[in-house]
Design a protein around this motif. Sequence first.
Motif, PDB file in Angstrom:
ATOM      1  N   SER A 265     -23.544   5.577  13.817  1.00  8.27           N
ATOM      2  CA  SER A 265     -24.753   6.020  13.118  1.00  8.27           C
ATOM      3  C   SER A 265     -25.810   6.502  14.106  1.00  8.27           C
ATOM      4  O   SER A 265     -26.363   7.593  13.962  1.00  8.27           O
ATOM      5  CB  SER A 265     -25.339   4.887  12.268  1.00  8.27           C
ATOM      6  OG  SER A 265     -24.436   4.497  11.264  1.00  8.27           O
ATOM      7  N   ALA A 271     -26.183  11.519   8.729  1.00  7.23           N
ATOM      8  CA  ALA A 271     -25.216  10.821   7.876  1.00  7.23           C
ATOM      9  C   ALA A 271     -23.916  11.613   7.708  1.00  7.23           C
ATOM     10  O   ALA A 271     -22.837  11.013   7.646  1.00  7.23           O
ATOM     11  CB  ALA A 271     -25.843  10.535   6.514  1.00  7.23           C
ATOM     12  N   VAL A 274     -21.161  10.631  10.099  1.00  9.37           N
ATOM     13  CA  VAL A 274     -20.816   9.216  10.323  1.00  9.37           C
ATOM     14  C   VAL A 274     -19.402   8.845   9.829  1.00  9.37           C
ATOM     15  O   VAL A 274     -18.659   8.168  10.554  1.00  9.37           O
ATOM     16  CB  VAL A 274     -21.915   8.292   9.724  1.00  9.37           C
ATOM     17  CG1 VAL A 274     -21.505   6.832   9.758  1.00  9.37           C
ATOM     18  CG2 VAL A 274     -23.225   8.490  10.495  1.00  9.37           C
ATOM     19  N   SER A 278     -16.628   7.500  12.347  1.00 10.70           N
ATOM     20  CA  SER A 278     -16.173   6.117  12.123  1.00 10.70           C
ATOM     21  C   SER A 278     -14.652   6.040  12.222  1.00 10.70           C
ATOM     22  O   SER A 278     -14.098   5.086  12.771  1.00 10.70           O
ATOM     23  CB  SER A 278     -16.600   5.628  10.737  1.00 10.70           C
ATOM     24  OG  SER A 278     -18.008   5.568  10.687  1.00 10.70           O
ATOM     25  N   VAL A 291     -22.467   0.421  10.844  1.00  9.37           N
ATOM     26  CA  VAL A 291     -22.850   1.632  10.109  1.00  9.37           C
ATOM     27  C   VAL A 291     -24.119   1.330   9.318  1.00  9.37           C
ATOM     28  O   VAL A 291     -24.177   0.361   8.562  1.00  9.37           O
ATOM     29  CB  VAL A 291     -21.714   2.097   9.169  1.00  9.37           C
ATOM     30  CG1 VAL A 291     -22.170   3.269   8.298  1.00  9.37           C
ATOM     31  CG2 VAL A 291     -20.480   2.507   9.983  1.00  9.37           C
ATOM     32  N   GLU A 292     -25.129   2.172   9.505  1.00  4.24           N
ATOM     33  CA  GLU A 292     -26.381   1.953   8.772  1.00  4.24           C
ATOM     34  C   GLU A 292     -26.274   2.492   7.344  1.00  4.24           C
ATOM     35  O   GLU A 292     -25.770   3.605   7.132  1.00  4.24           O
ATOM     36  CB  GLU A 292     -27.547   2.644   9.501  1.00  4.24           C
ATOM     37  CG  GLU A 292     -27.933   1.884  10.765  1.00  4.24           C
ATOM     38  CD  GLU A 292     -29.243   2.319  11.380  1.00  4.24           C
ATOM     39  OE1 GLU A 292     -29.824   1.528  12.148  1.00  4.24           O
ATOM     40  OE2 GLU A 292     -29.706   3.454  11.118  1.00  4.24           O
ATOM     41  N   GLN A 306     -29.807   9.295   9.252  1.00  9.48           N
ATOM     42  CA  GLN A 306     -28.445   8.855   9.595  1.00  9.48           C
ATOM     43  C   GLN A 306     -27.871   7.789   8.669  1.00  9.48           C
ATOM     44  O   GLN A 306     -26.697   7.451   8.774  1.00  9.48           O
ATOM     45  CB  GLN A 306     -28.415   8.338  11.040  1.00  9.48           C
ATOM     46  CG  GLN A 306     -29.120   7.007  11.233  1.00  9.48           C
ATOM     47  CD  GLN A 306     -29.397   6.694  12.687  1.00  9.48           C
ATOM     48  OE1 GLN A 306     -29.602   7.592  13.493  1.00  9.48           O
ATOM     49  NE2 GLN A 306     -29.388   5.441  13.059  1.00  9.48           N
ATOM     50  N   GLN A 307     -28.694   7.266   7.750  1.00 13.20           N
ATOM     51  CA  GLN A 307     -28.192   6.146   6.946  1.00 13.20           C
ATOM     52  C   GLN A 307     -27.372   6.656   5.766  1.00 13.20           C
ATOM     53  O   GLN A 307     -27.759   7.607   5.085  1.00 13.20           O
ATOM     54  CB  GLN A 307     -29.365   5.294   6.453  1.00 13.20           C
ATOM     55  CG  GLN A 307     -30.233   4.806   7.622  1.00 13.20           C
ATOM     56  CD  GLN A 307     -31.002   3.552   7.300  1.00 13.20           C
ATOM     57  OE1 GLN A 307     -30.450   2.548   6.881  1.00 13.20           O
ATOM     58  NE2 GLN A 307     -32.298   3.600   7.509  1.00 13.20           N
TER      59      GLN A 307
END
Length: 332
Positions: A265, A271, A274, A278, A291-292, A306-307
Amino acid sequence: MILHLKETTTDQRAVGIADSLNAFHFKRNATNVLITGSGMKEVPDSVQGDVEDSWIFENDIQLASKKYQKEKREVKIGNTIIGGTTNSTMLIGGPCSVESEEQIRESAELIKGMGLTTLRGGCYKPRTSPYSFQGLGLEGLQLLAKMREEYGVNIITEARDATHIQEVIEYSDVIQVGAKAMYDQGILRACAKTHKPVLIKRGFGTTLKEFVQAAEFVLSGGNENVILCERGLRTFETNTRFTLDLCGVAWLQEHTNLPIVLDPSHAMGYAYGVPGLSKACVAMGIDGLIVEAHPNPKVAKSDASQQLDFNEFKNLLSVLEPVANAVGYKMI
Ligand code: PEP
Ligand code: MN
Protein backbone atom coordinates in the motif's frame (compact mmCIF):
# COMPACT_ATOMS: atom_id res chain seq x y z
CA MET A 1 30.86 -12.05 17.86
CA ILE A 2 28.16 -14.11 19.57
CA LEU A 3 29.12 -16.40 22.44
CA HIS A 4 26.99 -19.11 24.02
CA LEU A 5 28.31 -19.81 27.49
CA LYS A 6 28.48 -23.24 29.10
CA GLU A 7 25.77 -24.48 31.44
CA THR A 8 28.39 -24.59 34.18
CA THR A 9 28.98 -20.82 33.95
CA THR A 10 26.74 -19.11 36.51
CA ASP A 11 24.49 -16.19 35.53
CA GLN A 12 26.55 -13.97 37.82
CA ARG A 13 29.78 -14.88 36.06
CA ALA A 14 28.04 -14.38 32.68
CA VAL A 15 27.17 -10.81 33.69
CA GLY A 16 30.78 -10.27 34.83
CA ILE A 17 32.14 -11.54 31.51
CA ALA A 18 29.67 -9.35 29.60
CA ASP A 19 30.94 -6.32 31.55
CA SER A 20 34.56 -7.17 30.94
CA LEU A 21 33.98 -7.59 27.19
CA ASN A 22 31.60 -4.63 26.96
CA ALA A 23 29.11 -7.08 25.53
CA PHE A 24 25.32 -7.35 25.44
CA HIS A 25 23.96 -10.17 27.53
CA PHE A 26 20.62 -11.97 27.63
CA LYS A 27 19.36 -15.46 28.30
CA ARG A 28 18.02 -17.53 25.48
CA ASN A 29 16.06 -20.39 27.04
CA ALA A 30 18.61 -21.45 29.66
CA THR A 31 21.68 -20.30 27.74
CA ASN A 32 23.65 -17.17 28.56
CA VAL A 33 24.23 -15.33 25.29
CA LEU A 34 26.84 -12.57 24.87
CA ILE A 35 27.18 -10.31 21.85
CA THR A 36 30.19 -8.11 21.21
CA GLY A 37 30.80 -5.82 18.24
CA SER A 38 31.90 -7.54 15.04
CA GLY A 39 35.38 -6.06 15.59
CA MET A 40 36.14 -8.93 17.99
CA LYS A 41 37.51 -11.71 15.82
CA GLU A 42 38.49 -14.36 18.38
CA VAL A 43 37.37 -15.60 21.77
CA PRO A 44 39.58 -13.91 24.41
CA ASP A 45 41.78 -16.36 26.36
CA SER A 46 40.28 -15.19 29.66
CA VAL A 47 36.84 -16.60 28.79
CA GLN A 48 37.78 -19.65 26.69
CA GLY A 49 36.82 -21.98 29.55
CA ASP A 50 33.29 -20.56 29.74
CA VAL A 51 32.44 -20.68 26.04
CA GLU A 52 30.36 -23.50 24.60
CA ASP A 53 30.00 -22.08 21.09
CA SER A 54 31.00 -18.94 19.20
CA TRP A 55 30.17 -17.19 15.90
CA ILE A 56 32.30 -14.56 14.24
CA PHE A 57 30.81 -12.04 11.78
CA GLU A 58 32.15 -9.68 9.16
CA ASN A 59 29.71 -6.96 10.15
CA ASP A 60 27.15 -6.12 12.81
CA ILE A 61 24.41 -8.29 11.35
CA GLN A 62 24.74 -10.95 14.02
CA LEU A 63 21.67 -12.22 15.89
CA ALA A 64 19.56 -11.72 12.75
CA SER A 65 22.07 -13.60 10.61
CA LYS A 66 21.40 -17.02 9.14
CA LYS A 67 25.03 -17.81 10.01
CA TYR A 68 24.00 -17.72 13.68
CA GLN A 69 20.55 -19.27 13.36
CA LYS A 70 19.66 -20.89 10.07
CA GLU A 71 15.99 -21.48 10.88
CA LYS A 72 13.60 -18.60 10.46
CA ARG A 73 12.45 -17.22 13.81
CA GLU A 74 8.88 -17.67 14.96
CA VAL A 75 6.93 -14.69 16.26
CA LYS A 76 3.69 -15.10 18.15
CA ILE A 77 1.03 -12.48 17.45
CA GLY A 78 -1.80 -13.06 19.92
CA ASN A 79 -2.46 -16.79 19.53
CA THR A 80 -1.08 -17.00 16.01
CA ILE A 81 2.49 -17.89 15.10
CA ILE A 82 4.11 -16.49 11.97
CA GLY A 83 7.55 -17.32 10.61
CA GLY A 84 9.36 -20.51 11.55
CA THR A 85 8.14 -23.34 9.37
CA THR A 86 4.51 -22.25 9.46
CA ASN A 87 4.53 -21.29 5.75
CA SER A 88 1.71 -18.88 6.36
CA THR A 89 1.14 -15.32 5.17
CA MET A 90 -0.81 -13.23 7.65
CA LEU A 91 -3.04 -10.67 5.95
CA ILE A 92 -3.02 -7.61 8.18
CA GLY A 93 -5.64 -5.00 7.39
CA GLY A 94 -7.12 -1.80 8.67
CA PRO A 95 -7.03 1.90 8.01
CA CYS A 96 -3.92 4.08 7.90
CA SER A 97 -5.22 6.06 10.90
CA VAL A 98 -7.75 5.38 13.61
CA GLU A 99 -10.22 8.22 12.98
CA SER A 100 -13.34 7.49 15.04
CA GLU A 101 -15.00 4.70 17.00
CA GLU A 102 -17.38 4.02 14.14
CA GLN A 103 -14.61 3.76 11.55
CA ILE A 104 -12.40 1.46 13.59
CA ARG A 105 -15.35 -0.68 14.65
CA GLU A 106 -16.32 -1.24 11.01
CA SER A 107 -12.70 -2.17 10.34
CA ALA A 108 -12.58 -4.63 13.26
CA GLU A 109 -15.82 -6.19 11.99
CA LEU A 110 -14.29 -6.56 8.54
CA ILE A 111 -11.18 -8.32 9.89
CA LYS A 112 -13.17 -10.57 12.19
CA GLY A 113 -15.80 -11.29 9.53
CA MET A 114 -13.14 -12.43 7.05
CA GLY A 115 -11.66 -14.84 9.60
CA LEU A 116 -8.48 -12.76 9.92
CA THR A 117 -6.81 -12.09 13.25
CA THR A 118 -5.00 -8.79 13.16
CA LEU A 119 -6.15 -5.18 12.86
CA ARG A 120 -3.74 -2.36 12.13
CA GLY A 121 -4.38 1.33 12.64
CA GLY A 122 -2.14 4.27 13.49
CA CYS A 123 -2.78 6.68 16.37
CA TYR A 124 0.51 8.59 16.33
CA LYS A 125 1.00 9.39 12.67
CA PRO A 126 4.41 10.47 11.39
CA ARG A 127 3.06 12.96 8.84
CA THR A 128 5.24 14.82 6.39
CA SER A 129 3.38 18.07 7.11
CA PRO A 130 2.61 19.48 10.57
CA TYR A 131 -0.74 20.72 9.19
CA SER A 132 -2.03 17.24 8.29
CA PHE A 133 -4.05 15.01 10.64
CA GLN A 134 -1.60 13.75 13.27
CA GLY A 135 -3.69 10.90 14.71
CA LEU A 136 -5.92 10.53 17.75
CA GLY A 137 -3.06 9.62 20.11
CA LEU A 138 -4.07 7.95 23.37
CA GLU A 139 -7.77 8.18 22.52
CA GLY A 140 -7.06 6.10 19.40
CA LEU A 141 -5.09 3.52 21.38
CA GLN A 142 -8.02 3.19 23.76
CA LEU A 143 -10.37 2.62 20.82
CA LEU A 144 -8.06 -0.10 19.50
CA ALA A 145 -7.98 -1.74 22.93
CA LYS A 146 -11.77 -1.67 22.96
CA MET A 147 -11.85 -3.42 19.57
CA ARG A 148 -9.45 -6.09 20.85
CA GLU A 149 -11.74 -6.68 23.80
CA GLU A 150 -14.96 -6.76 21.79
CA TYR A 151 -13.77 -8.61 18.67
CA GLY A 152 -10.76 -10.57 19.90
CA VAL A 153 -8.50 -9.10 17.20
CA ASN A 154 -4.78 -8.43 17.69
CA ILE A 155 -3.68 -4.82 17.42
CA ILE A 156 -0.75 -3.40 15.46
CA THR A 157 -0.11 0.29 15.95
CA GLU A 158 2.86 2.56 15.46
CA ALA A 159 5.13 4.65 17.62
CA ARG A 160 6.05 7.98 16.05
CA ASP A 161 8.76 8.88 18.55
CA ALA A 162 10.06 7.85 21.94
CA THR A 163 7.83 10.22 23.94
CA HIS A 164 4.84 7.86 23.80
CA ILE A 165 6.56 4.52 23.23
CA GLN A 166 5.49 3.14 26.64
CA GLU A 167 1.84 3.84 25.77
CA VAL A 168 2.18 2.06 22.42
CA ILE A 169 3.92 -0.90 24.08
CA GLU A 170 1.13 -1.12 26.63
CA TYR A 171 -1.79 -0.99 24.18
CA SER A 172 -0.46 -2.95 21.19
CA ASP A 173 0.06 -6.63 20.43
CA VAL A 174 2.65 -5.66 17.82
CA ILE A 175 4.58 -2.41 18.02
CA GLN A 176 5.08 -0.88 14.59
CA VAL A 177 8.20 1.19 14.14
CA GLY A 178 7.58 3.28 11.04
CA ALA A 179 9.87 4.00 8.12
CA LYS A 180 10.81 7.42 9.53
CA ALA A 181 10.98 6.20 13.12
CA MET A 182 13.31 3.26 12.52
CA TYR A 183 16.34 5.39 13.33
CA ASP A 184 14.86 6.53 16.65
CA GLN A 185 17.14 4.97 19.23
CA GLY A 186 14.71 5.78 22.03
CA ILE A 187 12.04 3.67 20.35
CA LEU A 188 14.42 0.83 19.47
CA ARG A 189 15.93 0.67 22.94
CA ALA A 190 12.48 0.67 24.58
CA CYS A 191 11.37 -2.11 22.21
CA ALA A 192 14.45 -4.10 23.24
CA LYS A 193 13.22 -4.12 26.84
CA THR A 194 9.81 -5.65 26.15
CA HIS A 195 8.99 -9.07 24.74
CA LYS A 196 6.14 -7.83 22.59
CA PRO A 197 6.63 -8.33 18.85
CA VAL A 198 8.13 -5.38 17.01
CA LEU A 199 7.55 -4.75 13.32
CA ILE A 200 10.25 -2.52 11.91
CA LYS A 201 9.54 -0.80 8.61
CA ARG A 202 12.46 -0.07 6.34
CA GLY A 203 13.18 3.62 5.83
CA PHE A 204 12.79 4.76 2.23
CA GLY A 205 16.49 5.61 2.02
CA THR A 206 17.78 2.80 4.21
CA THR A 207 20.27 0.17 3.08
CA LEU A 208 19.56 -3.44 3.89
CA LYS A 209 22.47 -3.43 6.34
CA GLU A 210 21.16 -0.38 8.21
CA PHE A 211 17.70 -1.95 8.24
CA VAL A 212 18.88 -5.19 9.81
CA GLN A 213 21.08 -3.27 12.25
CA ALA A 214 17.94 -1.51 13.51
CA ALA A 215 16.58 -5.00 14.21
CA GLU A 216 19.85 -5.84 16.02
CA PHE A 217 19.17 -2.99 18.47
CA VAL A 218 16.01 -4.79 19.55
CA LEU A 219 17.40 -8.33 19.40
CA SER A 220 20.55 -7.52 21.38
CA GLY A 221 18.43 -6.29 24.28
CA GLY A 222 16.87 -9.74 24.50
CA ASN A 223 13.63 -9.17 22.58
CA GLU A 224 13.65 -11.97 20.03
CA ASN A 225 10.32 -11.05 18.49
CA VAL A 226 11.33 -8.88 15.57
CA ILE A 227 9.65 -8.74 12.17
CA LEU A 228 11.02 -6.82 9.17
CA CYS A 229 8.74 -4.90 6.84
CA GLU A 230 9.66 -3.69 3.34
CA ARG A 231 7.44 -0.77 2.28
CA GLY A 232 9.21 0.81 -0.66
CA LEU A 233 12.22 2.98 -1.37
CA ARG A 234 12.51 6.45 -2.83
CA THR A 235 13.82 6.35 -6.39
CA PHE A 236 13.87 8.80 -9.31
CA GLU A 237 10.32 7.72 -10.21
CA THR A 238 7.48 9.99 -9.20
CA ASN A 239 4.46 8.28 -10.79
CA THR A 240 4.38 5.76 -7.96
CA ARG A 241 4.83 6.84 -4.35
CA PHE A 242 7.82 4.59 -3.70
CA THR A 243 9.45 1.54 -5.33
CA LEU A 244 8.91 -1.79 -3.60
CA ASP A 245 12.27 -3.51 -3.23
CA LEU A 246 11.54 -7.17 -3.89
CA CYS A 247 15.25 -7.78 -4.60
CA GLY A 248 15.89 -6.59 -1.05
CA VAL A 249 13.29 -9.06 0.19
CA ALA A 250 15.10 -11.89 -1.60
CA TRP A 251 18.34 -10.76 0.08
CA LEU A 252 16.72 -10.63 3.52
CA GLN A 253 15.25 -14.11 3.02
CA GLU A 254 18.67 -15.45 2.04
CA HIS A 255 20.72 -13.79 4.77
CA THR A 256 18.51 -13.21 7.80
CA ASN A 257 16.43 -15.39 10.09
CA LEU A 258 13.69 -12.78 10.65
CA PRO A 259 10.08 -13.09 9.48
CA ILE A 260 9.28 -10.71 6.62
CA VAL A 261 6.14 -8.69 6.02
CA LEU A 262 5.51 -6.62 2.89
CA ASP A 263 3.48 -3.45 2.58
CA PRO A 264 2.42 -2.80 -1.01
CA SER A 265 0.00 0.00 0.00
CA HIS A 266 2.66 2.51 1.03
CA ALA A 267 4.99 1.41 -1.77
CA MET A 268 2.46 2.02 -4.53
CA GLY A 269 0.55 4.93 -3.03
CA TYR A 270 -2.48 4.24 -5.25
CA ALA A 271 -5.20 1.68 -4.57
CA TYR A 272 -5.35 0.51 -8.19
CA GLY A 273 -1.88 -1.03 -7.94
CA VAL A 274 -2.28 -2.72 -4.58
CA PRO A 275 -4.00 -6.01 -5.61
CA GLY A 276 -1.46 -6.76 -8.35
CA LEU A 277 1.50 -5.90 -6.15
CA SER A 278 0.02 -7.97 -3.33
CA LYS A 279 0.09 -11.02 -5.61
CA ALA A 280 3.75 -10.39 -6.42
CA CYS A 281 4.51 -10.05 -2.69
CA VAL A 282 2.70 -13.23 -1.67
CA ALA A 283 4.41 -15.13 -4.49
CA MET A 284 7.73 -14.50 -2.71
CA GLY A 285 6.69 -16.72 0.19
CA ILE A 286 6.37 -14.11 2.94
CA ASP A 287 5.15 -14.15 6.53
CA GLY A 288 2.73 -11.26 6.32
CA LEU A 289 1.16 -8.64 4.10
CA ILE A 290 -0.04 -5.22 5.28
CA VAL A 291 -2.82 -3.71 3.20
CA GLU A 292 -4.55 -0.48 4.14
CA ALA A 293 -8.35 -0.52 3.92
CA HIS A 294 -10.90 2.12 4.91
CA PRO A 295 -14.71 2.06 4.99
CA ASN A 296 -14.71 5.14 2.73
CA PRO A 297 -11.21 5.79 1.36
CA LYS A 298 -12.22 9.07 -0.28
CA VAL A 299 -12.64 10.74 3.11
CA ALA A 300 -9.69 9.05 4.85
CA LYS A 301 -7.70 11.50 6.96
CA SER A 302 -4.36 10.04 5.82
CA ASP A 303 -3.17 8.01 2.83
CA ALA A 304 -6.58 8.35 1.13
CA SER A 305 -5.36 7.48 -2.36
CA GLN A 306 -3.90 4.10 -1.45
CA GLN A 307 -6.53 2.57 0.82
CA LEU A 308 -8.78 -0.17 -0.55
CA ASP A 309 -12.49 -0.07 0.17
CA PHE A 310 -13.87 -3.05 2.05
CA ASN A 311 -15.13 -4.87 -1.06
CA GLU A 312 -11.72 -4.58 -2.67
CA PHE A 313 -10.10 -5.84 0.53
CA LYS A 314 -12.43 -8.84 0.74
CA ASN A 315 -11.78 -9.75 -2.92
CA LEU A 316 -8.07 -9.51 -2.30
CA LEU A 317 -8.07 -12.44 0.10
CA SER A 318 -9.67 -14.81 -2.40
CA VAL A 319 -7.28 -13.64 -5.12
CA LEU A 320 -4.25 -14.16 -2.87
CA GLU A 321 -5.17 -17.63 -1.61
CA PRO A 322 -4.25 -19.51 -4.82
CA VAL A 323 -1.05 -17.46 -5.16
CA ALA A 324 0.00 -18.41 -1.63
CA ASN A 325 -0.90 -22.05 -2.25
CA ALA A 326 1.17 -22.08 -5.44
CA VAL A 327 4.30 -21.32 -3.40
CA GLY A 328 3.42 -23.72 -0.57
CA TYR A 329 1.96 -21.08 1.74
CA LYS A 330 -1.49 -20.39 3.11
CA MET A 331 -3.16 -17.07 3.82
CA ILE A 332 -4.14 -16.65 7.46
C1 PEP B 1 1.82 3.63 7.98
O1 PEP B 1 2.07 2.43 8.17
O2 PEP B 1 0.67 4.09 7.93
C2 PEP B 1 2.98 4.50 7.70
C3 PEP B 1 2.99 5.76 8.06
O3 PEP B 1 3.94 3.84 7.07
P1 PEP B 1 5.49 4.16 6.83
O4 PEP B 1 6.12 4.28 8.17
O5 PEP B 1 5.95 2.95 6.05
O6 PEP B 1 5.57 5.41 6.00
MN1 MN C 1 -0.53 4.82 5.97
